[in-house]
Every structure is written in structure tokens, then in C-alpha cells.
Write a protein that holds these residues in place. Sequence first.
Motif, mmCIF file in Angstrom:
data_model
loop_
_atom_site.group_PDB
_atom_site.id
_atom_site.type_symbol
_atom_site.label_atom_id
_atom_site.label_comp_id
_atom_site.label_asym_id
_atom_site.label_seq_id
_atom_site.Cartn_x
_atom_site.Cartn_y
_atom_site.Cartn_z
ATOM 1 N N ALA A 105 0.831 -1.214 0.000
ATOM 2 C CA ALA A 105 0.000 0.000 0.000
ATOM 3 C C ALA A 105 0.864 1.262 0.000
ATOM 4 O O ALA A 105 0.459 2.301 0.531
ATOM 5 N N TYR B 86 3.860 1.563 1.482
ATOM 6 C CA TYR B 86 4.732 1.644 2.652
ATOM 7 C C TYR B 86 5.767 0.520 2.613
ATOM 8 O O TYR B 86 5.453 -0.616 2.233
ATOM 9 N N PHE C 143 5.268 3.176 8.062
ATOM 10 C CA PHE C 143 3.929 3.754 8.161
ATOM 11 C C PHE C 143 3.903 4.851 9.225
ATOM 12 O O PHE C 143 3.407 5.955 8.989
ATOM 13 N N LYS D 201 5.862 7.998 8.123
ATOM 14 C CA LYS D 201 5.134 8.809 7.146
ATOM 15 C C LYS D 201 3.941 9.508 7.807
ATOM 16 O O LYS D 201 3.518 10.575 7.382
ATOM 17 N N ILE E 68 -1.097 -3.904 7.234
ATOM 18 C CA ILE E 68 -0.707 -2.597 6.690
ATOM 19 C C ILE E 68 -1.757 -2.086 5.714
ATOM 20 O O ILE E 68 -2.093 -0.892 5.695
ATOM 21 N N GLU E 69 -2.299 -2.960 4.896
ATOM 22 C CA GLU E 69 -3.356 -2.546 3.966
ATOM 23 C C GLU E 69 -4.580 -2.036 4.725
ATOM 24 O O GLU E 69 -5.197 -1.036 4.337
ATOM 25 N N GLU F 136 -4.553 -0.763 7.791
ATOM 26 C CA GLU F 136 -4.181 0.498 8.430
ATOM 27 C C GLU F 136 -4.188 1.640 7.421
ATOM 28 O O GLU F 136 -4.607 2.772 7.733
ATOM 29 N N SER F 137 -3.729 1.365 6.207
ATOM 30 C CA SER F 137 -3.721 2.391 5.163
ATOM 31 C C SER F 137 -5.143 2.832 4.830
ATOM 32 O O SER F 137 -5.415 4.036 4.683
ATOM 33 N N GLN F 138 -6.036 1.876 4.746
ATOM 34 C CA GLN F 138 -7.431 2.211 4.455
ATOM 35 C C GLN F 138 -8.061 2.988 5.610
ATOM 36 O O GLN F 138 -8.818 3.940 5.405
ATOM 37 N N LEU G 273 -1.562 9.603 -1.521
ATOM 38 C CA LEU G 273 -1.248 8.897 -0.282
ATOM 39 C C LEU G 273 -0.554 7.589 -0.628
ATOM 40 O O LEU G 273 -0.934 6.919 -1.578
ATOM 41 N N PRO G 274 0.452 7.133 0.166
ATOM 42 C CA PRO G 274 0.942 7.865 1.332
ATOM 43 C C PRO G 274 1.966 8.932 0.963
ATOM 44 O O PRO G 274 2.781 8.721 0.079
#
Length: 317
Positions: A142, A144, A174, A177, A269-270, A272-274, A293-294
Motif C-alpha cells: 500500500a 509503505y 507507516f 510517514k 498494513i493494507e 491500516e492504510s485504508q 497517499l501515502p
Amino acid sequence: MGEKIKKDTTNELKGLGLFGDEMQCIWMRAGVVNFKLCNNAYDCNNCSFDKAFNKLTRENRDAISKGEPLGDKKNRISVNWQERFQKLPSDLRKCRHMLNGRVPNKICTNNFECNTCEYDQMLEHQSEQDMPYLVSDIPLVAGYRVPDSFYFHRGHSWARLEYGGRIRVGMDDFSMKLVGPLDDLNLPSMGKKVGQNDKGWSIERNGKKGDVLSPIEGVITAVNPKVKKNPVISNEDPYTGGWLFMVESKDIKKNLKNLLFGEEVSGWIETESQALMDMIESDVGPTAATGGLPVNDIYGNIQGIKWEKLISKFFLT
């Protein structure tokens, strides 16, 4: 059933050694045993398995010399890995410090007799601060950076098992950033004990502070002086030069079992990104969460995003 057990064992021990062929115990690599993964970061001098099999080899040789019968398959081992190792092609005789990630390229020229190797002794006397794990070609998830063979805490810190059972700790890409370039890192001092899931250290930017949870329980044995002087190193190079401190833990396996590892890290991580994009869209507006993003500095580049909410949501403090 045997293959399933082997697969489960491999999954359990992956993070205690390295990935793929690099996980193989030196006894397996030398062809003496069929299956054994390293769970001691190639610290053979302090490995109970190595000591037990060297003893077994001596006992079996003794029995053979006396004409005594040998027992089951295991007890028929009468050659140690050192003897087999020296017969391998040179490109397969990798130094243990190459296998455990301390150096990028080194072929063993001393038959893995590390206690008499000048190169090994030189590294042993070199400070821990100068020897972070070497990371290259880090995969992106994603957008990161997420390196293999690292363990991750859900509060966005990481732990990496290294030579001698020491554990190096840092903050993930993550989180870096998310908060952007730091003004200060308040790290624990040498000799202090930290608890897993307890507040381990704090970060600061523009007068705003945030606590970070420690991924590991243990005693601090080294603190990175470079990031204390220049915290931005952790933003730029979170997995190598930007490490924070080293820990010695009494129960490594128990600690690591409580962390995310392997394929489960990518999914996390995916997610968390969402969650971050949803937060930005909800708090700032739908256009803020699109196109780019990011970014390297979420807090600094997206007006209206709240520091306290970022820390609470993603650092869990």
C-alpha cells in the motif's frame, strides 16, 4: 501428517532465522541432517542443538572405533557439519555473519571455526551500534516499506532478532510517514527494563508529543546515539540506520509470538492504510484522501488532521 508438521514448524521458526534457504541450520546446509532450521541467528557457539549433535558425533565415532553397534538413524551420525562444510563449493560456504545479516558478503575461509577466526573476533568486538541488520529491496505494501523477517507490533514499532539473541527495535515506515520529521526522540536509557505493550519511548514534533508501545519485553543493552542527535534519520531510514535500541529478553519466543509476522503483516498494513484514508476523508474531506497517499508527512501536509487522533488510532496510546 509429517509434511504438515514440518510446514507448521517452518512457519513458527521463520522469524527466528531467515527466509528460504538462509533459514537452514548449518547441520542441514552441510547435508548431515535432513531438516533443521536455525533458531539462534547462526550463533553456533551458543547453540544447544549444535552442542548436542557434536557430542553425539563424538560418541558415535567412539562406538565405531570400538566395534560397537549403532542404534537408530539419528544415532548413526558420525560426521560433524564442519567436515562436510569444507567440502562444499565456496559459494555455499557463507560466513555465519553473512547468513544472519550482519555483513552483505563474506565467504567462510576458516571452516566455521569461529573461535579462531580473526574476522569473527573483529566483529564481536565491534559495537552493536555500528552493525544494524542490512536491509535491501524492501517490498512495498500500500505504498509503505515492509521488510521481510521483521516482527511488527500493532502500535507500529518493529522488532528484529539478530546475532546472539539480541533484538533490535525501531518504528515502521507507516508511522514515520504518519508523523513526519521528528524534532525529538525520548528513548529509554541503557539498563532500563521495558515491557511488551507498555509505553517504551516518546516522540515529539512541533511541541506535540506521543507515546509509542514497546514491541518487546527486556533490558535495554544499546541505544542508537545517531537518532538521539538527529531523529529525522528514523524517518528516512527506519529499518537500518534509524533503529532505536537493542533489547535482551528472557523469553524471546513468547515475545515474538505476540507480534505480527510474514503474510499477516501485509494484510494489517493494507487495513491500516485504508483506516488512515477513511479518517482523512471523514475529518478533513473527501478530496484530501485522494491522489498521492501515502505522503512522507501526513500530519504536516494534510491540514485539519489532528495529532492526538493519529497517535491514539495508530500508536494505540
